[in-house]
Scaffold this active site. Structure first.
Site, short mmCIF file in Angstrom:
data_model
loop_
_atom_site.label_atom_id
_atom_site.label_comp_id
_atom_site.label_asym_id
_atom_site.label_seq_id
_atom_site.Cartn_x
_atom_site.Cartn_y
_atom_site.Cartn_z
N LYS A 64 26.42 -4.33 35.69
CA LYS A 64 25.10 -3.78 35.33
C LYS A 64 25.17 -2.36 34.77
O LYS A 64 24.32 -1.98 33.98
CB LYS A 64 24.16 -3.82 36.54
CG LYS A 64 23.67 -5.21 36.90
CD LYS A 64 22.61 -5.14 37.99
CE LYS A 64 22.05 -6.51 38.30
NZ LYS A 64 20.92 -6.43 39.24
N GLY A 126 20.35 3.47 45.87
CA GLY A 126 21.16 3.02 44.75
C GLY A 126 20.31 2.56 43.57
O GLY A 126 19.11 2.84 43.52
N ASN A 148 18.29 7.46 52.89
CA ASN A 148 19.68 7.13 52.60
C ASN A 148 20.60 7.84 53.59
O ASN A 148 20.22 8.85 54.18
CB ASN A 148 20.04 7.53 51.16
CG ASN A 148 21.26 6.78 50.65
OD1 ASN A 148 21.25 5.55 50.61
ND2 ASN A 148 22.30 7.49 50.28
#
Length: 268
Positions: A64, A126, A148
C-alpha cells in the site's frame, strides 16, 4: 473491463469473490483476479499490470505504501493516509486513491446514525487509523481522540485531534461512545491484547476494522460485557464499492458483495 488485486500473499483475498458477485449482479462481463507480486518483483509492477491490460486494481498488504512512487497522481485522502489501496488507470496515467477510510465510515454510519455527535476513540495511529480519522473529522463535531503506544507516531499527522497514550485511553474509556481498534492485535494469529476494557461504558459501541476472525478477542470481550460490537466486514465491502465507483463511475450492489463475502467466510 479488467481489474485485479495485488498483494503478497494474496491467495486468502476475498476481493475477487466480492467484485465478481457485484459484476454478476449488475450484468457486467468485467473480470477481477488476484495477482501475487512478491516484494522483490515489485519493481516490475508497471510491466506486470500493462501485460494484464488492467483498467484499475486494488492494493493490499504489503504494497500500500510501496505503490506510491509509481503513481502519476495521488488523491488527497491517500496522501493523508500515507497509503493507496486503489489505482485507476486512465489515458495511460496511474491515479492512486485510498477508499479504506470512507469505506469504514460509510459502514459505521449505517449502524450508528448519530455519528456526527459521537465521542470517538481510535486505537492505533498507523495508516488505517489516519485514513479513518481524516474521514470522520469531516463531519464529526466532537474532537477525535487517537491513542497509541508511542507518541512519535503522531509526528506525521496534521489533523487536529487529541493525542493520548494507550494507558490514558484505558483510564478515560468510559467517556467514549465509540471505540475503534485499528491495530493488528486480534487478527488471525495475533492474540495480543491492545487495551484493558475494565472501564468500558456499557453503552459504548466497540469496533474493530478486522473481519477475519469475524470476532476478534477485543470484540468478544466487549460482547461478554454486554456491549454492541461492530467488525470490519462492512469496511471491506464499502471500500470495494468505492473502488468500483472510481473505476466505472457506477454504483455497486452492496448487498450482493456482502452476501458473497459472508458465504465465503461461512465456507459455503
Amino acid at each position: 473491463m479488467k481489474f485485479a488485486v495485488i498483494g503478497n500473499p494474496i491467495s486468502h483475498s476475498l476481493s475477487p469473490v466480492m467484485h465478481r458477485a457485484n459484476f454478476n449482479s449488475l450484468g457486467l462481463d468485467d473480470t477481477y483476479e488476484a495477482l501475487n507480486i512478491p516484494i522483490e518483483d515489485f519493481h516490475l509492477i508497471k510491466e506486470i499490470i500493462s501485460k494484464k491490460e488492467l483498467e484499475g486494481f486494488n492494493i493490499t498488504i504489503p504494497h500500500k505504501e510501496r505503490i506510491i512512487p509509481y503513481l502519476d497522481y495521488v488523491d488527497e485522502q491517500a496522501i493523508n493516509a500515507g497509503a493507496v489501496n486503489t489505482v485507476l488507470i486512465k489515458d495511460g496515467k496511474w491515479i492512486g486513491y485510498n477508499t479504506d477510510g470512507i469505506g469504514y465510515v460509510k459502514g459505521l454510519h449505517s449502524v450508528y446514525p448519530d455519528l456526527e455527535n459521537a465521542y470517538i476513540l481510535i486505537l492505533g495511529a498507523g495508516g488505517a487509523s489516519k485514513g479513518i480519522a481524516y474521514e470522520l473529522a469531516k463531519f464529526v463535531k466532537p474532537k477525535l481522540t487517537v491513542a497509541n503506544r508511542t507518541m512519535a507516531r503522531f509526528e506525521s499527522w496534521n489533523l487536529n485531534i487529541n493525542q493520548i497514550s494507550l494507558a490514558d485511553a484505558e483510564k478515560y474509556l468510559a467517556e467514549f461512545d465509540i471505540v475503534i481498534n485499528t491495530t493488528p492485535a486480534g487478527m488471525a494469529g495475533n492474540n495480543e491484547s491492545i487495551i484493558n476494557l475494565k472501564h468500558l461504558s456499557p453503552n459504548t459501541l466497540m469496533s474493530d476494522i478486522v473481519y477475519i476472525p469475524y470476532k476478534t478477542p477485543i470484540l468478544e470481550e466487549a460482547e461478554r460485557k454486554g456491549n454492541h460490537i461492530y467488525n470490519g466486514l462492512d469496511m471491506f465491502v464499502y471500500q470495494g464499492a468505492e473502488s468500483f465507483k472510481i473505476w466505472t463511475n457506477k454504483d455497486a450492489d452492496i448487498n450482493s458483495m456482502k452476501t458473497a463475502v459472508l458465504q465465503q467466510l461461512k465456507g459455503e
